[in-house]
Design a protein around this motif. Structure first.
Motif, PDB file in Angstrom:
ATOM      1  N   LYS A  52     -28.415 -16.683  -7.235  1.00 39.85           N
ATOM      2  CA  LYS A  52     -27.597 -15.681  -7.942  1.00 39.85           C
ATOM      3  C   LYS A  52     -28.357 -15.183  -9.000  1.00 39.85           C
ATOM      4  O   LYS A  52     -28.396 -13.924  -9.389  1.00 39.85           O
ATOM      5  CB  LYS A  52     -26.248 -16.611  -8.191  1.00 39.85           C
ATOM      6  N   GLN A  53     -28.969 -15.900  -9.568  1.00 34.64           N
ATOM      7  CA  GLN A  53     -29.736 -15.615 -10.950  1.00 34.64           C
ATOM      8  C   GLN A  53     -30.777 -14.541 -10.310  1.00 34.64           C
ATOM      9  O   GLN A  53     -31.088 -13.464 -11.176  1.00 34.64           O
ATOM     10  CB  GLN A  53     -30.326 -16.648 -11.501  1.00 34.64           C
ATOM     11  N   ARG A  54     -31.467 -14.472  -9.417  1.00 36.03           N
ATOM     12  CA  ARG A  54     -32.554 -13.841  -8.837  1.00 36.03           C
ATOM     13  C   ARG A  54     -31.920 -12.240  -8.569  1.00 36.03           C
ATOM     14  O   ARG A  54     -32.478 -11.472  -8.825  1.00 36.03           O
ATOM     15  CB  ARG A  54     -33.257 -14.401  -7.646  1.00 36.03           C
ATOM     16  N   ILE A  55     -30.786 -12.458  -7.942  1.00 39.21           N
ATOM     17  CA  ILE A  55     -29.931 -11.240  -7.391  1.00 39.21           C
ATOM     18  C   ILE A  55     -29.733 -10.430  -8.828  1.00 39.21           C
ATOM     19  O   ILE A  55     -29.873  -9.221  -9.021  1.00 39.21           O
ATOM     20  CB  ILE A  55     -28.744 -11.519  -6.581  1.00 39.21           C
ATOM     21  N   LYS A  56     -29.100 -11.190  -9.779  1.00 41.18           N
ATOM     22  CA  LYS A  56     -28.873 -10.709 -11.071  1.00 41.18           C
ATOM     23  C   LYS A  56     -30.066  -9.961 -11.832  1.00 41.18           C
ATOM     24  O   LYS A  56     -29.971  -8.952 -12.398  1.00 41.18           O
ATOM     25  CB  LYS A  56     -28.032 -11.798 -12.174  1.00 41.18           C
ATOM     26  N   ASP A  57     -31.150 -10.807 -11.803  1.00 40.19           N
ATOM     27  CA  ASP A  57     -32.324 -10.214 -12.476  1.00 40.19           C
ATOM     28  C   ASP A  57     -32.842  -8.979 -11.535  1.00 40.19           C
ATOM     29  O   ASP A  57     -33.072  -8.026 -12.329  1.00 40.19           O
ATOM     30  CB  ASP A  57     -33.418 -11.189 -12.232  1.00 40.19           C
ATOM     31  N   VAL A  58     -32.744  -8.875 -10.409  1.00 37.96           N
ATOM     32  CA  VAL A  58     -33.166  -7.569  -9.726  1.00 37.96           C
ATOM     33  C   VAL A  58     -32.006  -6.354 -10.128  1.00 37.96           C
ATOM     34  O   VAL A  58     -32.467  -5.308 -10.361  1.00 37.96           O
ATOM     35  CB  VAL A  58     -32.955  -7.937  -8.067  1.00 37.96           C
ATOM     36  N   LEU A  59     -30.676  -6.768  -9.965  1.00 35.93           N
ATOM     37  CA  LEU A  59     -29.774  -5.908 -10.152  1.00 35.93           C
ATOM     38  C   LEU A  59     -29.925  -5.312 -11.696  1.00 35.93           C
ATOM     39  O   LEU A  59     -29.696  -4.225 -11.881  1.00 35.93           O
ATOM     40  CB  LEU A  59     -28.525  -6.370 -10.350  1.00 35.93           C
ATOM     41  N   THR A  60     -30.395  -6.136 -12.606  1.00 32.06           N
ATOM     42  CA  THR A  60     -30.681  -5.859 -14.055  1.00 32.06           C
ATOM     43  C   THR A  60     -31.610  -4.730 -14.116  1.00 32.06           C
ATOM     44  O   THR A  60     -31.463  -3.846 -14.744  1.00 32.06           O
ATOM     45  CB  THR A  60     -30.948  -7.134 -14.874  1.00 32.06           C
ATOM     46  N   GLY A  61     -32.747  -4.910 -13.385  1.00 32.76           N
ATOM     47  CA  GLY A  61     -33.634  -3.906 -13.526  1.00 32.76           C
ATOM     48  C   GLY A  61     -33.217  -2.575 -12.818  1.00 32.76           C
ATOM     49  O   GLY A  61     -33.468  -1.531 -13.299  1.00 32.76           O
ATOM     50  N   LEU A  62     -32.813  -2.583 -11.750  1.00 27.54           N
ATOM     51  CA  LEU A  62     -32.322  -1.434 -11.001  1.00 27.54           C
ATOM     52  C   LEU A  62     -31.123  -0.774 -12.033  1.00 27.54           C
ATOM     53  O   LEU A  62     -31.370   0.566 -12.062  1.00 27.54           O
ATOM     54  CB  LEU A  62     -31.932  -1.828  -9.699  1.00 27.54           C
ATOM     55  N   PHE A  63     -30.030  -1.614 -12.512  1.00 27.59           N
ATOM     56  CA  PHE A  63     -29.373  -0.945 -13.397  1.00 27.59           C
ATOM     57  C   PHE A  63     -29.851  -0.257 -14.525  1.00 27.59           C
ATOM     58  O   PHE A  63     -29.724   1.266 -14.574  1.00 27.59           O
ATOM     59  CB  PHE A  63     -28.259  -1.920 -13.783  1.00 27.59           C
ATOM     60  N   TRP A  64     -30.618  -0.672 -15.305  1.00 26.47           N
ATOM     61  CA  TRP A  64     -31.543  -0.079 -16.353  1.00 26.47           C
ATOM     62  C   TRP A  64     -32.169   1.018 -15.983  1.00 26.47           C
ATOM     63  O   TRP A  64     -32.369   2.159 -16.647  1.00 26.47           O
ATOM     64  CB  TRP A  64     -32.164  -1.084 -17.227  1.00 26.47           C
ATOM     65  N   GLU A  65     -32.885   0.962 -14.708  1.00 26.55           N
ATOM     66  CA  GLU A  65     -33.679   1.951 -14.435  1.00 26.55           C
ATOM     67  C   GLU A  65     -32.967   3.405 -14.149  1.00 26.55           C
ATOM     68  O   GLU A  65     -33.184   4.340 -14.201  1.00 26.55           O
ATOM     69  CB  GLU A  65     -34.551   1.718 -13.121  1.00 26.55           C
ATOM     70  N   ALA A  66     -31.655   3.279 -13.170  1.00 30.45           N
ATOM     71  CA  ALA A  66     -30.750   4.033 -13.111  1.00 30.45           C
ATOM     72  C   ALA A  66     -30.211   4.711 -14.158  1.00 30.45           C
ATOM     73  O   ALA A  66     -30.239   6.120 -14.223  1.00 30.45           O
ATOM     74  CB  ALA A  66     -29.710   3.569 -12.137  1.00 30.45           C
ATOM     75  N   LYS A  67     -29.762   3.945 -15.238  1.00 31.24           N
ATOM     76  CA  LYS A  67     -29.286   4.314 -16.288  1.00 31.24           C
ATOM     77  C   LYS A  67     -30.207   5.423 -16.903  1.00 31.24           C
ATOM     78  O   LYS A  67     -29.886   6.560 -17.352  1.00 31.24           O
ATOM     79  CB  LYS A  67     -29.020   3.558 -17.221  1.00 31.24           C
ATOM     80  N   GLN A  68     -31.602   5.200 -17.175  1.00 32.43           N
ATOM     81  CA  GLN A  68     -32.493   5.771 -17.744  1.00 32.43           C
ATOM     82  C   GLN A  68     -32.721   7.318 -17.010  1.00 32.43           C
ATOM     83  O   GLN A  68     -33.047   8.351 -17.610  1.00 32.43           O
ATOM     84  CB  GLN A  68     -33.795   4.895 -17.836  1.00 32.43           C
ATOM     85  N   MET A  69     -32.925   6.976 -15.573  1.00 31.42           N
ATOM     86  CA  MET A  69     -32.998   8.206 -14.810  1.00 31.42           C
ATOM     87  C   MET A  69     -31.838   9.059 -15.078  1.00 31.42           C
ATOM     88  O   MET A  69     -32.046  10.350 -15.154  1.00 31.42           O
ATOM     89  CB  MET A  69     -33.224   7.807 -13.273  1.00 31.42           C
ATOM     90  N   ASN A  70     -30.745   8.695 -15.374  1.00 37.35           N
ATOM     91  CA  ASN A  70     -29.343   9.627 -15.449  1.00 37.35           C
ATOM     92  C   ASN A  70     -29.565  10.216 -16.641  1.00 37.35           C
ATOM     93  O   ASN A  70     -29.148  11.225 -16.804  1.00 37.35           O
ATOM     94  CB  ASN A  70     -28.369   8.543 -15.145  1.00 37.35           C
ATOM     95  N   LYS A  71     -29.950   9.682 -17.594  1.00 38.32           N
ATOM     96  CA  LYS A  71     -30.090  10.037 -18.942  1.00 38.32           C
ATOM     97  C   LYS A  71     -31.294  11.084 -19.008  1.00 38.32           C
ATOM     98  O   LYS A  71     -31.006  12.205 -19.743  1.00 38.32           O
ATOM     99  CB  LYS A  71     -30.368   8.974 -20.055  1.00 38.32           C
ATOM    100  N   ARG A  72     -32.411  11.156 -18.352  1.00 38.12           N
ATOM    101  CA  ARG A  72     -33.101  12.164 -18.349  1.00 38.12           C
ATOM    102  C   ARG A  72     -32.675  13.279 -17.497  1.00 38.12           C
ATOM    103  O   ARG A  72     -32.878  14.331 -17.905  1.00 38.12           O
ATOM    104  CB  ARG A  72     -34.380  11.617 -17.328  1.00 38.12           C
ATOM    105  N   LYS A  73     -31.974  13.127 -16.540  1.00 33.25           N
ATOM    106  CA  LYS A  73     -31.438  14.320 -15.697  1.00 33.25           C
ATOM    107  C   LYS A  73     -30.478  15.443 -16.593  1.00 33.25           C
ATOM    108  O   LYS A  73     -30.581  16.334 -16.731  1.00 33.25           O
ATOM    109  CB  LYS A  73     -30.588  13.927 -14.640  1.00 33.25           C
TER     110      LYS A  73
END
Length: 152
Positions: free
Chosen positions: A118-139
């Protein structure tokens, strides 16, 4: 970090007795890109590229993810468990916390996951979440986009 990853990549490739061209063919990554990685000219590759390299070299994915600085020695996503990026707003942090705290049983193939998985999945989701947020802000900031301040 780029040079450290490149040195690890080169060492692993040479230990396997592979040329850059052989690794390129086995991984589907161009030989020039591999050369730039090994020489520290190209930045650290993204996880999908690291997966291709790990598979081609027949080494654990986590070993290369750690060398790239994405994971710590325990195989957890580095710096992502608690910290939010400097650009994250209060709303971004609230959205992320809500996403992680939605309490449902995490399962794979009908089997509940243990705490480590579960922690590994949360860690991966964390990275994906912040990357998506940053990409959305750039757009939104791109000139001419409907959400950019100049088009209001």
């Amino acid at each position: 970090m780029e040079k450290e990853f490149g040195a690890v990549l080169k060492r692993l490739r040479e230990q396997k007795g592979m040329t850059i061209n052989q690794l390129a063919e086995a991984s589907g990554i161009s030989n020039s890109q591999i050369s730039r990685m090994e020489n520290g000219i190209r930045g650290v590759p993204k996880p999908p590229t690291i997966r291709k390299l790990a598979d081609a070299l027949e080494v654990p994915y986590g070993e290369l993810m750690s060398a790239a600085g994405f994971w710590d020695a325990d195989g957890a996503a580095k710096g992502l468990r608690e910290e939010a990026p400097a650009w994250a707003t209060y709303k971004d942090k609230r959205d992320f916390k809500k996403m992680l705290e939605e309490d449902g049983e995490l399962m794979f193939d009908g089997i509940p996951l243990d705490a480590e998985d579960k922690q590994r999945i949360k860690d991966v989701l964390t990275g994906l979440f912040w990357e998506a947020k940053q990409m959305n802000k750039r757009k939104k900031k791109e000139p001419g986009s409907p959400d950019s301040p100049s088009s209001s």
